[in-house]
Motif scaffolding. Structure first.
Motif, mmCIF file in Angstrom:
data_model
loop_
_atom_site.group_PDB
_atom_site.id
_atom_site.type_symbol
_atom_site.label_atom_id
_atom_site.label_comp_id
_atom_site.label_asym_id
_atom_site.label_seq_id
_atom_site.Cartn_x
_atom_site.Cartn_y
_atom_site.Cartn_z
ATOM 1 N N GLU A 164 36.767 47.315 46.381
ATOM 2 C CA GLU A 164 36.627 48.742 46.669
ATOM 3 C C GLU A 164 35.610 49.400 45.738
ATOM 4 O O GLU A 164 34.944 50.366 46.102
ATOM 5 C CB GLU A 164 37.988 49.426 46.541
ATOM 6 C CG GLU A 164 38.034 50.820 47.087
ATOM 7 C CD GLU A 164 39.441 51.384 47.162
ATOM 8 O OE1 GLU A 164 39.577 52.603 46.944
ATOM 9 O OE2 GLU A 164 40.397 50.629 47.412
ATOM 10 N N LEU A 165 35.493 48.866 44.538
ATOM 11 C CA LEU A 165 34.570 49.424 43.544
ATOM 12 C C LEU A 165 33.225 48.695 43.515
ATOM 13 O O LEU A 165 32.383 48.973 42.663
ATOM 14 C CB LEU A 165 35.210 49.379 42.159
ATOM 15 C CG LEU A 165 36.460 50.235 42.005
ATOM 16 C CD1 LEU A 165 37.139 49.971 40.668
ATOM 17 C CD2 LEU A 165 36.116 51.706 42.150
ATOM 18 N N GLY A 166 33.033 47.758 44.428
ATOM 19 C CA GLY A 166 31.765 47.033 44.482
ATOM 20 C C GLY A 166 31.656 45.931 43.444
ATOM 21 O O GLY A 166 30.549 45.467 43.152
ATOM 22 N N LEU A 167 32.765 45.498 42.890
ATOM 23 C CA LEU A 167 32.759 44.399 41.925
ATOM 24 C C LEU A 167 32.910 43.074 42.662
ATOM 25 O O LEU A 167 33.482 43.017 43.751
ATOM 26 C CB LEU A 167 33.906 44.562 40.919
ATOM 27 C CG LEU A 167 33.831 45.778 40.006
ATOM 28 C CD1 LEU A 167 35.131 45.934 39.213
ATOM 29 C CD2 LEU A 167 32.643 45.664 39.066
ATOM 30 N N ASP A 168 32.449 42.010 42.048
ATOM 31 C CA ASP A 168 32.562 40.679 42.622
ATOM 32 C C ASP A 168 33.975 40.160 42.345
ATOM 33 O O ASP A 168 34.282 39.692 41.244
ATOM 34 C CB ASP A 168 31.509 39.756 42.004
ATOM 35 C CG ASP A 168 31.480 38.371 42.615
ATOM 36 O OD1 ASP A 168 32.519 37.887 43.114
ATOM 37 O OD2 ASP A 168 30.401 37.747 42.580
ATOM 38 N N ALA A 169 34.839 40.233 43.355
ATOM 39 C CA ALA A 169 36.242 39.851 43.195
ATOM 40 C C ALA A 169 36.390 38.371 42.879
ATOM 41 O O ALA A 169 37.267 37.985 42.095
ATOM 42 C CB ALA A 169 37.032 40.204 44.457
ATOM 43 N N GLU A 170 35.543 37.545 43.468
ATOM 44 C CA GLU A 170 35.600 36.101 43.218
ATOM 45 C C GLU A 170 35.294 35.803 41.746
ATOM 46 O O GLU A 170 35.989 35.028 41.095
ATOM 47 C CB GLU A 170 34.608 35.366 44.131
ATOM 48 C CG GLU A 170 34.668 33.866 44.017
ATOM 49 C CD GLU A 170 35.990 33.289 44.503
ATOM 50 O OE1 GLU A 170 36.422 32.278 43.922
ATOM 51 O OE2 GLU A 170 36.589 33.855 45.442
ATOM 52 N N GLU A 171 34.252 36.423 41.235
ATOM 53 C CA GLU A 171 33.876 36.224 39.829
ATOM 54 C C GLU A 171 34.985 36.740 38.911
ATOM 55 O O GLU A 171 35.324 36.104 37.911
ATOM 56 C CB GLU A 171 32.561 36.950 39.529
ATOM 57 C CG GLU A 171 32.102 36.780 38.090
ATOM 58 C CD GLU A 171 30.858 37.586 37.755
ATOM 59 O OE1 GLU A 171 30.249 37.287 36.711
ATOM 60 O OE2 GLU A 171 30.501 38.528 38.510
ATOM 61 N N MET A 172 35.558 37.905 39.240
ATOM 62 C CA MET A 172 36.641 38.466 38.430
ATOM 63 C C MET A 172 37.809 37.493 38.350
ATOM 64 O O MET A 172 38.313 37.196 37.264
ATOM 65 C CB MET A 172 37.117 39.790 39.017
ATOM 66 C CG MET A 172 38.298 40.395 38.276
ATOM 67 S SD MET A 172 38.955 41.878 39.085
ATOM 68 C CE MET A 172 39.717 41.149 40.546
ATOM 69 N N GLU A 173 38.231 36.980 39.499
ATOM 70 C CA GLU A 173 39.363 36.048 39.515
ATOM 71 C C GLU A 173 39.039 34.776 38.747
ATOM 72 O O GLU A 173 39.841 34.298 37.947
ATOM 73 C CB GLU A 173 39.753 35.725 40.949
ATOM 74 C CG GLU A 173 40.958 34.819 41.032
ATOM 75 C CD GLU A 173 41.451 34.570 42.452
ATOM 76 O OE1 GLU A 173 42.261 33.638 42.613
ATOM 77 O OE2 GLU A 173 41.045 35.290 43.386
ATOM 78 N N GLN A 174 37.860 34.250 38.980
ATOM 79 C CA GLN A 174 37.460 32.996 38.332
ATOM 80 C C GLN A 174 37.438 33.141 36.806
ATOM 81 O O GLN A 174 38.017 32.321 36.087
ATOM 82 C CB GLN A 174 36.096 32.564 38.857
ATOM 83 C CG GLN A 174 35.637 31.228 38.334
ATOM 84 C CD GLN A 174 34.299 30.836 38.936
ATOM 85 O OE1 GLN A 174 33.362 31.640 38.954
ATOM 86 N NE2 GLN A 174 34.201 29.612 39.427
ATOM 87 N N LEU A 175 36.771 34.174 36.308
ATOM 88 C CA LEU A 175 36.672 34.360 34.853
ATOM 89 C C LEU A 175 38.033 34.671 34.226
ATOM 90 O O LEU A 175 38.338 34.199 33.126
ATOM 91 C CB LEU A 175 35.669 35.469 34.527
ATOM 92 C CG LEU A 175 34.213 35.152 34.851
ATOM 93 C CD1 LEU A 175 33.330 36.368 34.587
ATOM 94 C CD2 LEU A 175 33.729 33.949 34.062
ATOM 95 N N THR A 176 38.839 35.434 34.934
ATOM 96 C CA THR A 176 40.169 35.761 34.421
ATOM 97 C C THR A 176 41.021 34.497 34.351
ATOM 98 O O THR A 176 41.684 34.243 33.341
ATOM 99 C CB THR A 176 40.840 36.830 35.300
ATOM 100 O OG1 THR A 176 40.027 38.015 35.280
ATOM 101 C CG2 THR A 176 42.222 37.183 34.792
ATOM 102 N N GLU A 177 41.008 33.709 35.406
ATOM 103 C CA GLU A 177 41.796 32.465 35.437
ATOM 104 C C GLU A 177 41.311 31.466 34.387
ATOM 105 O O GLU A 177 42.094 30.656 33.897
ATOM 106 C CB GLU A 177 41.770 31.847 36.834
ATOM 107 C CG GLU A 177 42.592 32.611 37.853
ATOM 108 C CD GLU A 177 44.083 32.613 37.558
ATOM 109 O OE1 GLU A 177 44.618 31.597 37.055
ATOM 110 O OE2 GLU A 177 44.721 33.655 37.816
ATOM 111 N N GLN A 178 40.032 31.526 34.040
ATOM 112 C CA GLN A 178 39.493 30.638 33.005
ATOM 113 C C GLN A 178 39.885 31.098 31.598
ATOM 114 O O GLN A 178 39.607 30.423 30.626
ATOM 115 C CB GLN A 178 37.970 30.567 33.105
ATOM 116 C CG GLN A 178 37.474 29.822 34.309
ATOM 117 C CD GLN A 178 35.960 29.937 34.473
ATOM 118 O OE1 GLN A 178 35.263 30.584 33.692
ATOM 119 N NE2 GLN A 178 35.448 29.300 35.515
ATOM 120 N N GLY A 179 40.506 32.276 31.477
ATOM 121 C CA GLY A 179 40.944 32.765 30.175
ATOM 122 C C GLY A 179 39.900 33.557 29.414
ATOM 123 O O GLY A 179 40.054 33.815 28.215
#
Length: 179
Positions: free
Chosen positions: A108-123
């Protein structure tokens, strides 16, 4: 507040209940009853601010949302993301730990959701949240929201607007006395 006083707001991550498992905790009836009374006051405050608030069915784990918020901070959208996720939880009762909720907010904010999830899951953001939570605990913070003013005064929990005006007035008087 921002219109009346020159203030800078910096949202910092604080995991209030790290013991909550990823799937969250059901609110037992006795807790729901106690929460209900508190919620009515909060719901009224929210309505006065033009927002609706629902009582959630579970206490979610906030960890994932806190870390995802740090991704949004890196992209210059932290406050917007924080407010949107806050609305999805308190306004719609959605689960803060659910990637579908967090991804929808990012998109909704124009952020890359895939990148957000990936980086978050990587710690990638774990240490940021850990460090900020530890610092808040050292300051004695035990509830959210918590507002620290000029490293002198704190307002903890949902408080009326007048509490903020009182602290700002004190700070203004102190600065005038120091001139």
């Amino acid at each position: 507040m921002k219109q009346e006083y020159e203030v800078e707001v910096e949202w910092l991550p604080f995991e209030l209940h790290p013991e909550i498992p990823p799937e969250g905790l059901d609110l037992p009836p006795h807790v729901r009853a106690r929460f209900g009374g508190m919620s009515e006051r909060l719901k009224e405050m929210a309505r006065e601010g033009g927002m609706e608030m629902v009582t959630p069915d579970i206490i979610p784990s906030s960890r994932r949302a806190l870390e995802a918020s740090e991704f949004a901070r890196e992209k210059g959208k932290h406050e917007e993301f924080h407010h949107l996720v806050f609305q999805k939880f308190y306004g719609q009762g959605m689960d803060l730990h659910d990637w579908r909720v967090l991804r929808a907010a990012a998109e909704e904010l124009g952020l890359d959701a895939e990148e957000m999830e990936q980086l978050t899951e990587q710690g990638r953001f774990k240490e940021i949240v850990d460090r900020s939570t530890a610092q808040a605990q050292l300051m004695g913070i035990t509830a959210v929201p918590a507002f620290i003013f000029d490293n002198k005064y704190a307002i903890v929990g949902a408080q009326p607007y007048e509490a903020f005006i009182e602290v700002m007035s004190r700070l203004r008087l102190e600065s005038q006395d120091g001139d």
